[in-house]
Structure formats: C-alpha cells, structure tokens
Design a protein around this motif. Structure first.
Motif, PDB file in Angstrom:
ATOM      1  N   SER A 195      57.244  19.951 -42.025  1.00 33.80           N
ATOM      2  CA  SER A 195      57.696  19.902 -40.634  1.00 33.80           C
ATOM      3  C   SER A 195      57.737  18.457 -40.156  1.00 33.80           C
ATOM      4  CB  SER A 195      56.755  20.703 -39.723  1.00 33.80           C
ATOM      5  OG  SER A 195      56.680  22.045 -40.126  1.00 33.80           O
ATOM      6  N   VAL A 196      58.689  18.184 -39.275  1.00 32.76           N
ATOM      7  CA  VAL A 196      58.825  16.850 -38.693  1.00 32.76           C
ATOM      8  C   VAL A 196      59.272  17.013 -37.251  1.00 32.76           C
ATOM      9  CG1 VAL A 196      61.241  16.594 -39.441  1.00 32.76           C
ATOM     10  CG2 VAL A 196      59.849  14.546 -39.006  1.00 32.76           C
ATOM     11  N   ALA A 197      58.832  16.091 -36.403  1.00 34.47           N
ATOM     12  CA  ALA A 197      59.219  16.115 -34.992  1.00 34.47           C
ATOM     13  C   ALA A 197      59.691  14.741 -34.582  1.00 34.47           C
ATOM     14  CB  ALA A 197      58.036  16.543 -34.114  1.00 34.47           C
ATOM     15  N   GLY A 198      60.586  14.704 -33.595  1.00 37.69           N
ATOM     16  CA  GLY A 198      60.912  13.431 -32.977  1.00 37.69           C
ATOM     17  C   GLY A 198      59.674  12.850 -32.309  1.00 37.69           C
ATOM     18  N   LEU A 211      59.189  12.115 -29.129  1.00 35.41           N
ATOM     19  CA  LEU A 211      59.025  12.418 -27.708  1.00 35.41           C
ATOM     20  C   LEU A 211      57.938  13.462 -27.494  1.00 35.41           C
ATOM     21  CD1 LEU A 211      62.795  12.463 -26.730  1.00 35.41           C
ATOM     22  CD2 LEU A 211      61.163  10.570 -26.529  1.00 35.41           C
ATOM     23  N   ARG A 212      57.320  13.418 -26.310  1.00 36.98           N
ATOM     24  CA  ARG A 212      56.206  14.324 -26.035  1.00 36.98           C
ATOM     25  C   ARG A 212      56.644  15.785 -26.100  1.00 36.98           C
ATOM     26  NH1 ARG A 212      55.010  12.997 -20.953  1.00 36.98           N
ATOM     27  NH2 ARG A 212      53.984  11.102 -21.648  1.00 36.98           N
ATOM     28  N   ARG A 213      57.832  16.082 -25.584  1.00 40.70           N
ATOM     29  CA  ARG A 213      58.294  17.471 -25.590  1.00 40.70           C
ATOM     30  C   ARG A 213      58.532  17.998 -27.003  1.00 40.70           C
ATOM     31  NH1 ARG A 213      62.358  14.185 -23.430  1.00 40.70           N
ATOM     32  NH2 ARG A 213      64.488  14.385 -24.242  1.00 40.70           N
ATOM     33  N   HIS A 214      58.841  17.100 -27.943  1.00 42.15           N
ATOM     34  CA  HIS A 214      58.967  17.514 -29.345  1.00 42.15           C
ATOM     35  C   HIS A 214      57.599  17.900 -29.894  1.00 42.15           C
ATOM     36  CE1 HIS A 214      62.653  14.606 -29.567  1.00 42.15           C
ATOM     37  NE2 HIS A 214      62.961  15.752 -28.973  1.00 42.15           N
ATOM     38  N   ASP A 248      59.359  11.406 -36.850  1.00 40.93           N
ATOM     39  CA  ASP A 248      60.505  10.561 -37.177  1.00 40.93           C
ATOM     40  C   ASP A 248      61.320  10.380 -35.902  1.00 40.93           C
ATOM     41  OD1 ASP A 248      62.801   9.334 -38.044  1.00 40.93           O
ATOM     42  OD2 ASP A 248      63.193  10.709 -39.704  1.00 40.93           O
ATOM     43  N   ALA A 249      61.303   9.163 -35.346  1.00 41.52           N
ATOM     44  CA  ALA A 249      62.017   8.881 -34.101  1.00 41.52           C
ATOM     45  C   ALA A 249      63.527   9.002 -34.261  1.00 41.52           C
ATOM     46  CB  ALA A 249      61.651   7.493 -33.590  1.00 41.52           C
ATOM     47  N   GLY A 250      64.001   9.128 -35.494  1.00 41.09           N
ATOM     48  CA  GLY A 250      65.416   9.364 -35.701  1.00 41.09           C
ATOM     49  C   GLY A 250      65.894  10.647 -35.063  1.00 41.09           C
ATOM     50  N   LEU A 307      71.739  10.933 -38.372  1.00 40.23           N
ATOM     51  CA  LEU A 307      72.203  11.314 -39.708  1.00 40.23           C
ATOM     52  C   LEU A 307      71.283  10.762 -40.800  1.00 40.23           C
ATOM     53  CD1 LEU A 307      76.064  11.001 -39.200  1.00 40.23           C
ATOM     54  CD2 LEU A 307      74.644  13.064 -39.163  1.00 40.23           C
ATOM     55  N   ARG A 308      70.641   9.615 -40.550  1.00 39.66           N
ATOM     56  CA  ARG A 308      69.630   9.129 -41.495  1.00 39.66           C
ATOM     57  C   ARG A 308      68.439  10.078 -41.530  1.00 39.66           C
ATOM     58  NH1 ARG A 308      70.897   3.939 -39.368  1.00 39.66           N
ATOM     59  NH2 ARG A 308      69.096   4.044 -37.961  1.00 39.66           N
ATOM     60  N   ALA A 309      68.015  10.538 -40.358  1.00 36.95           N
ATOM     61  CA  ALA A 309      66.907  11.492 -40.303  1.00 36.95           C
ATOM     62  C   ALA A 309      67.279  12.791 -40.999  1.00 36.95           C
ATOM     63  CB  ALA A 309      66.521  11.755 -38.846  1.00 36.95           C
ATOM     64  N   LEU A 310      68.530  13.222 -40.843  1.00 38.97           N
ATOM     65  CA  LEU A 310      68.990  14.427 -41.539  1.00 38.97           C
ATOM     66  C   LEU A 310      68.921  14.249 -43.045  1.00 38.97           C
ATOM     67  CD1 LEU A 310      70.324  17.233 -41.593  1.00 38.97           C
ATOM     68  CD2 LEU A 310      72.544  16.044 -41.476  1.00 38.97           C
TER      69      LEU A 310
END
Length: 210
Positions: free
Chosen positions: A47-50, A52-55, A74-76, A129-132
C-alpha cells in the motif's frame, strides 16, 4: 496478473479553514471500504499513500479494518492545489456548485498550458505517471496494490489508459466519488483500466464528490 486499486480519499473539509482533513463522514466512508474488503477477505500486498493528511487518514480508516500492513508514502500521488488554482478563498458559505464551475474553468486553462500559481499541468502529469510506474512495478505478477490518493491523479491515470493522453482528464475528474475504487490490471499486455469509480460500499445517501 497484478492489480492496482486507486482509492480516492474520503470526504474532506470543504469550506473550512483546513480542507486537508477528513470530515466525520469522510472517515466513515473509508471505514465502509475497509469493511467491504474485510467481508471479501481482501488485503493488499503493498500500500502507498500520497503525502496529504486526507490520504493518510483514509489509508488508516481502510487498512485498520483488514489489519493491513503500514503503507509507504509517495508525494507523486498528491492532488494538484485546487484552491490555489481556482484563485479564490473558500469560506464556509461558498456554494460548492459555484466553486466547481469556477474550478472547471481554471482547470481548462491549466490543462491547456496557461500560466498558473501552481505546478504546471505537465509537471503534475509527469509526477503522477512516475508514481504509477512504481505501483506497476510493485504489482508484479499476482500482487495487489492499494494506492490512497485524490481525484485528479485517478482521473489522469484513467485518461491515459483509455485515450493515451490527458484528453479525458477534466470530465473524469469531475465525477470521482469520495472513497471510490478504480482498479487497473497489470499483465503481459501492459496496464489496463478494469473498473472506474466503484463506490457500492458507500450508502447511496452518503455519496459525496468533494
């Protein structure tokens, strides 16, 4: 065949001093998804999240229900700064429909390359797209990946998979439901869109878009 599940965060705090905070309903929306996963005996391998707090809050609400492992960050996968892009201060009295119309106009100019106070649309697209690519690598063969992100990155990915470019970004972005799941399949034929904006786990009268 691997799978990537792109989860939009639960309802945030539109009109408050801090948008980047789940509302009480937003937390419940994440929990409903977690309970649906628990009932289906589903658990992601990674699992990965951006950033941001809501993520993060959505990831916790979902993964707690399935005793999921800790998630990476991952801020991507972060959303574009929609408040700065719209160029107006949102107050508790701001009408959501009026704000959406203003934002749609700003998004059209942003996508077309007009100067803006935030990162360019090209920069936004490149980082998403890099994060993808990283998520695709993690999916591998038969692995399940959960990505906790926002409507913008989800719409961008779906547009690229459906049309090969960002031409569908704005209409797809407009309809992403809070705590919805968009599923991609990863195999020898590449990455393909399987489902978009699934939200059957959210009661019909609790569906929100912001």
């Amino acid at each position: 065949m691997g799978a990537i599940h792109l989860i939009r965060h639960g309802q945030a705090s539109f009109g408050s001093d801090d948008y980047d905070q789940l509302s009480a309903l937003g937390t419940r929306q994440g929990s409903w998804l977690g309970l649906a996963w628990e009932a289906a005996d589903f658990r992601p391998h990674w699992s990965v999240a951006g950033s941001l707090r809501r993520h993060a809050q959505t990831a916790v609400a979902v993964l707690d229900a399935v005793d999921g492992d800790l998630y990476d960050v991952d801020a991507g996968w972060d959303e574009y700064d929609h408040l700065a892009l719209a160029g107006e201060k949102v107050t508790p009295t701001t009408d959501p429909r009026e704000f959406q119309a203003h934002l749609d106009a700003a998004l059209g100019a942003w996508v077309s390359g007009a100067p803006s106070p935030v990162e360019s649309f090209a920069e936004f697209s490149a980082r998403v797209l890099r994060a993808l690519d990283e998520a695709v690598a993690q999916a591998g063969s038969g692995r399940r990946v959960a990505v906790f992100t926002s409507g913008g990155p989800i719409a961008l990915v779906a547009s690229h998979l459906l049309a090969g470019d960002a031409s569908l970004f704005i209409p797809l972005n407009r309809v992403v439901v809070n705590a919805s799941v968009t599923t991609l399949i990863v195999g020898r034929g590449g990455t393909r869109l399987l489902t978009y904006n699934e939200h059957g786990h959210v009661p019909a009268d609790q569906v929100t878009f912001r």
